[in-house]
Design a protein around this motif. Structure first.
Motif, mmCIF file in Angstrom:
data_model
loop_
_atom_site.group_PDB
_atom_site.id
_atom_site.type_symbol
_atom_site.label_atom_id
_atom_site.label_comp_id
_atom_site.label_asym_id
_atom_site.label_seq_id
_atom_site.Cartn_x
_atom_site.Cartn_y
_atom_site.Cartn_z
ATOM 1 N N GLY A 5 27.893 23.024 -40.721
ATOM 2 C CA GLY A 5 28.574 23.721 -39.649
ATOM 3 C C GLY A 5 28.792 25.185 -39.979
ATOM 4 O O GLY A 5 28.404 25.669 -41.033
ATOM 5 N N GLU A 6 29.436 25.884 -39.062
ATOM 6 C CA GLU A 6 29.619 27.325 -39.216
ATOM 7 C C GLU A 6 30.908 27.689 -39.933
ATOM 8 O O GLU A 6 31.058 28.782 -40.446
ATOM 9 N N ASN A 7 31.888 26.815 -39.955
ATOM 10 C CA ASN A 7 33.192 27.128 -40.550
ATOM 11 C C ASN A 7 33.253 26.730 -42.017
ATOM 12 O O ASN A 7 34.147 26.016 -42.454
#
Length: 111
Positions: A5-7
């Protein structure tokens, strides 16, 4: 690249190859960064041309001196620590993703 994911925060630290110094630094990093899900510790063997992803970490059998010339008399990395630590991350699957991306990565169960 591997579906996290991006986080995701990535913190890179180069540590000395020292039993005592590294143990202290790792403790401080865990306290300071307080990872919410997981942390990945990478080590590189001198002269190695591949990255080896270990599924299992061992606490005993250490015979080599570190950069300070120190080797634990008990051949134990962390006194009172668990004999083995198994990663909750499927390192076989992670290594497969990296190999598919063209990286020279090997999976291992014997640190």
């Amino acid at each position: 690249m591997i579906g996290l994911g991006e986080n995701v925060d990535v913190h890179v630290r180069e540590l000395p190859v020292s039993y005592l110094k590294t143990q202290k630094i790792i403790g401080e990093l865990w306290y300071t960064l307080n990872p919410k899900q997981f942390a990945v510790h990478l080590g590189l063997a001198r002269g190695s041309s591949v990255v080896i992803l270990e599924q299992t970490g061992k606490n005993t059998g250490y015979r080599d001196r570190d950069v300070c010339g120190y080797c634990p008399e008990t051949r134990c990395c962390v006194e009172g620590g668990a004999q083995k630590l198994e990663s909750v991350i499927n390192m076989r699957a992670v290594s497969k993703h990296f190999r598919q991306a063209g990286m020279n990565v090997v999976y291992s169960r014997d640190a």
